[in-house]
Design an enzyme around this catalytic site. Structure first.
Site, PDB file in Angstrom:
ATOM      1  N   ARG A   1       0.817  -1.206   0.012  1.00  0.00           N
ATOM      2  CA  ARG A   1      -0.139   0.153   0.045  1.00  0.00           C
ATOM      3  C   ARG A   1       0.789   1.376  -0.101  1.00  0.00           C
ATOM      4  O   ARG A   1       0.357   2.082  -0.610  1.00  0.00           O
ATOM      5  CB  ARG A   1      -0.919  -0.058   1.286  1.00  0.00           C
TER       6      ARG A   1
ATOM      7  N   TYR B   1     -18.128  17.103 -13.336  1.00  0.00           N
ATOM      8  CA  TYR B   1     -18.355  15.666 -13.531  1.00  0.00           C
ATOM      9  C   TYR B   1     -19.179  15.413 -12.459  1.00  0.00           C
ATOM     10  O   TYR B   1     -19.226  15.676 -11.165  1.00  0.00           O
ATOM     11  CB  TYR B   1     -17.084  15.034 -13.384  1.00  0.00           C
TER      12      TYR B   1
ATOM     13  N   ASP C   1      -8.996  19.810 -13.075  1.00  0.00           N
ATOM     14  CA  ASP C   1      -9.322  18.534 -13.615  1.00  0.00           C
ATOM     15  C   ASP C   1      -8.938  18.490 -15.273  1.00  0.00           C
ATOM     16  O   ASP C   1      -9.943  19.073 -15.869  1.00  0.00           O
ATOM     17  CB  ASP C   1     -10.844  17.990 -13.484  1.00  0.00           C
TER      18      ASP C   1
ATOM     19  N   LYS D   1      -9.650   7.384 -18.441  1.00  0.00           N
ATOM     20  CA  LYS D   1     -10.162   7.896 -19.814  1.00  0.00           C
ATOM     21  C   LYS D   1      -9.042   8.066 -20.870  1.00  0.00           C
ATOM     22  O   LYS D   1      -8.604   6.998 -21.271  1.00  0.00           O
ATOM     23  CB  LYS D   1     -10.802   9.116 -19.404  1.00  0.00           C
TER      24      LYS D   1
HETATM   25  C1  LIG Z   1     -14.499   9.940 -15.175  1.00  0.00           C
HETATM   26  C2  LIG Z   1     -14.324  11.235 -14.572  1.00  0.00           C
HETATM   27  C3  LIG Z   1     -14.038  11.438 -13.303  1.00  0.00           C
HETATM   28  C4  LIG Z   1     -13.623  10.269 -12.318  1.00  0.00           C
HETATM   29  O1  LIG Z   1     -12.918   9.441 -12.511  1.00  0.00           O
HETATM   30  P1  LIG Z   1     -13.085   7.744 -12.405  1.00  0.00           P
HETATM   31  O2  LIG Z   1     -11.816   7.015 -12.890  1.00  0.00           O
HETATM   32  O3  LIG Z   1     -14.166   7.314 -12.822  1.00  0.00           O
HETATM   33  O4  LIG Z   1     -13.296   7.618 -10.996  1.00  0.00           O
HETATM   34  C5  LIG Z   1     -13.553  12.647 -12.905  1.00  0.00           C
HETATM   35  N1  LIG Z   1     -13.770  13.725 -13.861  1.00  0.00           N
HETATM   36  C6  LIG Z   1     -14.114  13.702 -15.019  1.00  0.00           C
HETATM   37  C7  LIG Z   1     -13.817  14.868 -15.747  1.00  0.00           C
HETATM   38  C8  LIG Z   1     -14.151  12.424 -15.525  1.00  0.00           C
HETATM   39  O5  LIG Z   1     -14.500  12.432 -16.707  1.00  0.00           O
END
Ligand SMILES: *Cc1c(COP(=O)(O)O)cnc(C)c1O
Length: 382
Positions: free
Chosen positions: A46, A98, A170, A195
């Site tokens: 961890r 999001y 983000d 993503k």
């Molecule tokens: C998908 C997404 C998240 C969250 O990410 P996860 O890996 O699904 O927890 C946060 N911000 C944006 C812009 C996203 O598209």
């Protein structure tokens, strides 16, 4: 080192014990010590893992940051970052974050005495009106989901930096191929590695990149103390995905531009949201802060009903109906019934998420095939 070299080499060196060119998957929970407290920098899975280390260093390099810290998901990264705040602190955020981030902030953290202000930041100067002595963080997503609104990173950074407020971007929708918020004055970059970075729809992961040593120490402490760490196998997959990030994004952007232009000329389409259009309300900012306009496109139909939207989405063959984005394959989604279903109708329409709005995550298939697929799907309306 230029971006296309960093994706493949930055932070990564051949395995010292074997010369393996690919970072091995260190699938281990613990590490043998030669005497109590005497070890090679690794004690427990961890706390430290060499596969994770390579990925963290690689991601830091891609965002022109000193440090990278990885988590089990994008939301786990967000959760850990918010844990550095204290009751009474205030956070100024974009109004179209999001959905999962919005849920975590409102349902997860408000009860611990944090106050979130959700505001439309497409005119960055309004941010100053919401900043007070308790403001500790500003949180921005650009481009935003699903309207692809653009927020001026440098302008918000100016307001944040003047007051010593931590400015978080983000960067999931753009990816570091398209923009590096830290270069434009942001303090922290958050990614859903799930993503574009992972890029192959096979891993859930998150990351934080930053320069500040003190905040990095706090995040490393929480990464270990909370324990929302990614698995070694997933770190390997992310490292492998990132090696082609620049090539994939080139094609994502190329295909998205072709599709945006095709849709804009289509008689059944009323509006196309894509920051590359000169008519996009913040096109000039996009042009300045982005190196390309990304792989996301959304559009609404002349017949603005849920049924019309659903009809088109049910008719595509290459675009798969699914949540998420950023993978090599093209996806199609309906925000009104999927990602934004929990938002009250009036509020949803006000932000532009009309009934027929369709969101595309344009993949890297042949652009001709993608356009032909949309053409035959839109034909069901006539
Ligand atoms: C998908 C997404 C998240 C969250 O990410 P996860 O890996 O699904 O927890 C946060 N911000 C944006 C812009 C996203 O598209």
């Amino acid at each position: 080192m230029k971006f296309g070299t960093k994706t493949i080499h930055a932070g990564i060196s051949p395995d010292p014990s074997t010369g393996a060119i690919m970072t091995p998957i260190f699938q281990t929970s613990t590490y043998v010590q030669s005497a109590p407290g005497v070890h090679q920098g690794y004690e427990y899975g961890r706390t430290q893992n060499p596969t994770r280390d390579a990925l963290q260093n690689n991601l830091a390099a891609l965002e022109n940051a000193k440090y990278g810290v990885c988590f089990a998901s994008g939301l786990a990264a967000t959760d850990t970052l918010i844990r550095t705040l204290s009751p009474g602190d205030e956070i100024v955020c974009g109004s179209d974050l999001y959905g999962g981030t919005y849920r975590l902030f409102t349902k997860g953290f408000e009860k611990y005495g944090l106050k979130f202000h959700f505001i439309d930041m497409t005119d960055a100067s309004v941010v100053a009106d919401y900043v007070n002595d308790n403001t500790k963080m500003i949180w921005v997503e650009t481009p935003s989901n699903p309207m692809l609104n653009i927020i001026d990173i440098a302008a918000v950074a100016k307001i944040a930096n003047a007051k010593g407020i931590t400015f978080v971007v983000d960067n999931t929708f753009a990816s570091p191929y398209i923009q590096n918020p830290i270069d434009q004055g942001a303090d922290v970059v958050v990614h859903s590695v799930t993503k574009y970075l992972g890029g192959h729809s096979d891993t859930i992961m998150g990351a934080i990149c930053l320069n500040d040593e003190e905040l990095h120490t706090q995040l490393k402490f929480l990464q270990n103390a909370v324990g929302a760490v990614p698995a070694p196998m997933d770190c390997f997959l992310a490292l492998r995905g990132i090696k082609t990030l620049h090539i994939r994004l080139q094609r994502h952007c190329e295909n998205a531009e072709r599709i945006a232009r095709f849709l804009a000329d289509h008689p059944m389409v009323s509006k196309v949201n894509w920051p590359g259009f000169e008519s996009h309300p913040n096109h000039e900012i996009a042009k300045r802060q982005m190196r390309a306009y990304g792989g996301m496109v959304s559009f609404s139909l002349k017949v603005d009903t849920l049924e019309a939207g659903v009809k088109v989405m049910s008719a595509t063959k290459l675009f798969s109906l699914a949540e998420s984005l950023g993978g090599v394959e093209s996806l199609i989604g309906h925000p009104a019934t999927m990602t934004h279903a929990s938002i009250p109708l009036e509020e949803r329409i006000k932000t532009g998420v009309v009934d027929s709005l369709i969101r595309l995550s344009v993949g890297i298939e042949d652009g001709d095939d993608l356009i032909a697929d949309l053409e035959q799907a839109l034909a069901v309306l006539s």
